[in-house]
Enzyme design. Structure first.
Site, short mmCIF file in Angstrom:
data_model
loop_
_atom_site.label_atom_id
_atom_site.label_comp_id
_atom_site.label_asym_id
_atom_site.label_seq_id
_atom_site.Cartn_x
_atom_site.Cartn_y
_atom_site.Cartn_z
N HIS A 24 0.84 -1.19 0.00
CA HIS A 24 0.00 0.00 0.00
C HIS A 24 0.87 1.25 0.00
O HIS A 24 2.07 1.18 0.27
CB HIS A 24 -0.93 0.02 1.22
CG HIS A 24 -2.13 -0.85 1.06
ND1 HIS A 24 -2.09 -2.21 1.34
CD2 HIS A 24 -3.39 -0.58 0.65
CE1 HIS A 24 -3.29 -2.73 1.11
NE2 HIS A 24 -4.09 -1.77 0.69
N LYS B 292 -0.67 4.72 4.56
CA LYS B 292 -1.58 3.78 5.23
C LYS B 292 -1.06 3.50 6.63
O LYS B 292 0.09 3.08 6.80
CB LYS B 292 -1.73 2.49 4.41
CG LYS B 292 -2.74 1.54 5.04
CD LYS B 292 -3.12 0.41 4.10
CE LYS B 292 -4.03 -0.60 4.76
NZ LYS B 292 -5.30 -0.06 5.24
#
Ligand code: NAP
Length: 244
Positions: free
Chosen positions: A132, A136
């Protein structure tokens, strides 16, 4: 149906606005954010569906507010505990109120978990690599955890990975039910996941990549269409996407 979007100015909130803008079945009657009183906004706008795309810190409280206002919750924010989920499900059941908690609106990601469950019938070894963007905050992702849980639920004879000495602690990743999960956080990535199954002389890899937030639009529309036909709070898009 009248729809309120909570967290409307965020990345996902803007995706929801794009999804529902000019959609014949839905009318966006309110867009709220941190400074608004959600209960009051639901009452004033007469919203029938409330989509929450805020944060894991506020999702539980917002869901309670939506249920108490008797609107259908569609919760895209992640981070509920099992106790919170049980409580919210009970509240919806008592009111026969349809609602959805959808940790991933991407149809591809939901199908990947579905296919992973199929593969888990035949492969005893599996590892997950998820990647990600650098902002995040949580790791591993909710999707990776859900994938591991679903794989673990289907395997009859779980093969324990051979014990490894970790020269660097964490080198083998986190582990859920003996399934290692490795999390990458880097700029230049939005979201992707690989599930790698291993067996004698072969591997099988399921791979899913998110290119941009448009991938959430079909799933969000599906949830909006399905939620008023439900009489309970369901978890995951698969409950309306995949017929069992
Ligand atoms: N279900 C899925 O498919 C999916 C996919 C991606 C992300 N997510 C989840 O969706 C949520 C939003 O993600 P994002 O990337 O859009 O984040 P984001 O860009 O930070 O947007 C969040 C928005 O919610 C607002 N907000 C935060 N707390 C709030 C509260 N208590 N009440 C009302 N509004 C509040 C924020 O306002 P401020 O700017 O004032 O803080 C911001 O406008 C996260 O929980 C994320 O994990 C779900």
């Amino acid at each position: 149906m009248k729809v309120l979007i909570n967290g409307a100015q965020g990345r996902m909130g803007q995706m929801a606005q794009t999804a529902l803008h000019n959609h014949l079945d839905f009318e966006i009657v309110a867009k709220t954010g941190r400074k608004d009183n959600l209960a009051q906004a639901i009452q004033d706008s007469k919203a029938e569906i409330v989509i929450d795309l805020t944060s894991s810190d506020s999702a539980y409280q917002n869901t309670l507010t939506i249920i108490k206002a008797k609107a259908h919750p569609i919760i895209g924010s992640t981070g509920f505990t099992e106790e919170q989920l049980t409580e919210l499900k009970t509240l919806c059941k008592e009111q026969k109120l349809g609602g959805m908690i959808v940790p991933n609106f991407s149809l591809g990601a939901v199908l990947m978990i579905h296919f992973a469950k199929e593969a888990a019938r035949y492969f005893q070894h599996a590892e997950i690599i998820e990647a990600h963007h650098e902002n995040k905050k949580d790791a591993p992702s909710g999707t990776a955890l859900k994938t591991a849980q679903e794989i673990a639920s289907i395997r009859k004879n779980i093969a324990l990975p051979v014990e490894t000495t970790e020269i660097l602690p964490g080198a083998r990743g986190g582990s859920l039910d003996t399934i290692p999960i490795h999390s990458i956080r880097l700029p230049g990535i939005l979201a992707s996941q690989k599930v790698i199954f291993g067996s004698m002389g072969e591997t099988l890899t399921l791979s899913h990549d998110t290119v941009n937030c448009d991938c959430y639009i079909p799933g969000l529309i599906l949830a909006c269409k399905a939620v008023s036909g439900l009489s309970e709070l369901v978890y995951g898009l698969e409950s309306v996407l995949i017929s069992r």
